[in-house]
Design a protein around this motif. Structure first.
Motif, mmCIF file in Angstrom:
data_model
loop_
_atom_site.group_PDB
_atom_site.id
_atom_site.type_symbol
_atom_site.label_atom_id
_atom_site.label_comp_id
_atom_site.label_asym_id
_atom_site.label_seq_id
_atom_site.Cartn_x
_atom_site.Cartn_y
_atom_site.Cartn_z
ATOM 1 N N THR A 54 -61.254 0.622 -44.392
ATOM 2 C CA THR A 54 -61.429 1.335 -46.084
ATOM 3 C C THR A 54 -61.129 2.643 -46.565
ATOM 4 O O THR A 54 -61.534 4.120 -45.520
ATOM 5 C CB THR A 54 -61.734 0.881 -47.488
ATOM 6 N N TYR A 55 -59.860 2.929 -47.315
ATOM 7 C CA TYR A 55 -59.897 4.625 -47.385
ATOM 8 C C TYR A 55 -60.044 4.809 -49.030
ATOM 9 O O TYR A 55 -60.216 3.798 -50.016
ATOM 10 C CB TYR A 55 -58.011 4.966 -46.953
ATOM 11 N N CYS A 56 -60.532 6.107 -49.662
ATOM 12 C CA CYS A 56 -61.263 6.219 -50.322
ATOM 13 C C CYS A 56 -60.511 8.045 -50.373
ATOM 14 O O CYS A 56 -60.961 8.123 -49.846
ATOM 15 C CB CYS A 56 -62.667 6.853 -50.935
ATOM 16 N N PHE A 58 -61.037 10.105 -52.376
ATOM 17 C CA PHE A 58 -62.628 11.149 -52.218
ATOM 18 C C PHE A 58 -63.250 11.577 -51.650
ATOM 19 O O PHE A 58 -63.960 12.271 -51.309
ATOM 20 C CB PHE A 58 -63.265 11.283 -53.437
ATOM 21 N N LYS A 59 -63.105 10.661 -50.543
ATOM 22 C CA LYS A 59 -64.625 10.598 -49.544
ATOM 23 C C LYS A 59 -63.970 10.696 -48.080
ATOM 24 O O LYS A 59 -64.368 10.707 -46.778
ATOM 25 C CB LYS A 59 -65.489 9.815 -49.163
ATOM 26 N N GLY A 60 -62.549 9.357 -47.788
ATOM 27 C CA GLY A 60 -61.614 9.124 -46.633
ATOM 28 C C GLY A 60 -61.675 7.971 -46.144
ATOM 29 O O GLY A 60 -62.029 7.429 -46.845
ATOM 30 N N ASP A 61 -61.388 7.910 -44.259
ATOM 31 C CA ASP A 61 -61.693 6.518 -44.263
ATOM 32 C C ASP A 61 -62.949 6.509 -43.826
ATOM 33 O O ASP A 61 -64.541 6.807 -43.279
ATOM 34 C CB ASP A 61 -60.657 7.009 -43.070
ATOM 35 N N ALA A 62 -63.763 4.781 -44.213
ATOM 36 C CA ALA A 62 -64.830 4.176 -44.121
ATOM 37 C C ALA A 62 -64.630 3.169 -43.377
ATOM 38 O O ALA A 62 -63.624 2.511 -42.991
ATOM 39 C CB ALA A 62 -65.130 3.474 -45.872
ATOM 40 N N SER A 63 -65.866 3.188 -42.220
ATOM 41 C CA SER A 63 -65.688 2.473 -41.141
ATOM 42 C C SER A 63 -67.344 1.277 -41.669
ATOM 43 O O SER A 63 -67.624 1.859 -42.776
ATOM 44 C CB SER A 63 -66.133 2.748 -40.198
ATOM 45 N N LEU A 74 -74.404 -11.197 -42.803
ATOM 46 C CA LEU A 74 -73.662 -10.352 -43.935
ATOM 47 C C LEU A 74 -72.929 -9.445 -42.866
ATOM 48 O O LEU A 74 -73.201 -8.809 -42.954
ATOM 49 C CB LEU A 74 -74.282 -9.503 -44.710
ATOM 50 N N THR A 75 -71.247 -9.951 -43.518
ATOM 51 C CA THR A 75 -69.996 -9.063 -42.993
ATOM 52 C C THR A 75 -69.591 -8.204 -43.896
ATOM 53 O O THR A 75 -69.595 -8.095 -44.965
ATOM 54 C CB THR A 75 -68.765 -10.269 -42.859
ATOM 55 N N ASP A 76 -69.628 -7.233 -43.091
ATOM 56 C CA ASP A 76 -69.266 -4.936 -43.734
ATOM 57 C C ASP A 76 -70.091 -5.005 -45.209
ATOM 58 O O ASP A 76 -69.772 -4.609 -46.362
ATOM 59 C CB ASP A 76 -67.679 -5.870 -43.833
ATOM 60 N N VAL A 77 -71.029 -5.903 -44.951
ATOM 61 C CA VAL A 77 -71.876 -5.008 -45.350
ATOM 62 C C VAL A 77 -72.519 -3.472 -45.811
ATOM 63 O O VAL A 77 -72.800 -3.487 -46.776
ATOM 64 C CB VAL A 77 -73.416 -6.212 -45.990
ATOM 65 N N TYR A 81 -69.002 6.398 -43.786
ATOM 66 C CA TYR A 81 -67.718 8.098 -43.752
ATOM 67 C C TYR A 81 -68.338 8.600 -42.008
ATOM 68 O O TYR A 81 -68.495 9.652 -42.227
ATOM 69 C CB TYR A 81 -67.727 8.015 -45.170
ATOM 70 N N ARG A 82 -68.040 8.570 -40.898
ATOM 71 C CA ARG A 82 -67.772 9.198 -39.689
ATOM 72 C C ARG A 82 -67.646 10.497 -40.168
ATOM 73 O O ARG A 82 -68.437 11.074 -39.136
ATOM 74 C CB ARG A 82 -67.275 8.148 -38.937
#
Length: 107
Positions: A54-56, A58-63, A74-77, A81-82
């Motif tokens: 996903t993209y934020c 304020f913070k960038g790309d999340a994995s 629990l999927t994608d729990v 932000y690398r």
């Protein structure tokens, strides 16, 4: 963003999946504060990287990671932000978890 002086423990079904005294607390807008836990303080044997991102602005790309538990996956729990934007650079090498899917204890 600030260092949390308290111990932060994350459990799923009574199993400890993370335990740290080095969490960072990030407060955004009107959202509840989020505990960012050093990845090194998470039981990495329970994690599986997923293809979700996903993209934020304020913070960038999340994995994302899924978390294996005795009761299932629990999927994608968990997200991280690398390479976060400079304003939140300290959260690199940290992860956050959805508080409505795990038990997060502070203190």
């Amino acid at each position: 963003m600030e260092k949390n002086p308290e111990r932060v423990t994350v459990r799923v079904g009574g199993q400890v999946v993370a335990d740290t005294t080095s969490a960072l607390v990030l407060q955004e807008s009107n959202y509840p504060p989020v505990q960012y836990i050093p990845l090194a303080d998470v039981d990495q044997s329970l994690l599986t990287a997923t293809d979700t991102s996903t993209y934020c602005p304020f913070k960038g790309d999340a994995s994302y990671y899924s978390l294996s538990t005795p009761d299932g996956e629990l999927t994608d729990v968990i997200w991280t932000y690398r390479t976060p934007y400079e304003a939140v650079a300290p959260i690199a090498e940290h992860v956050a978890l959805y508080a409505n899917k795990v038990e997060i204890t502070v203190g």
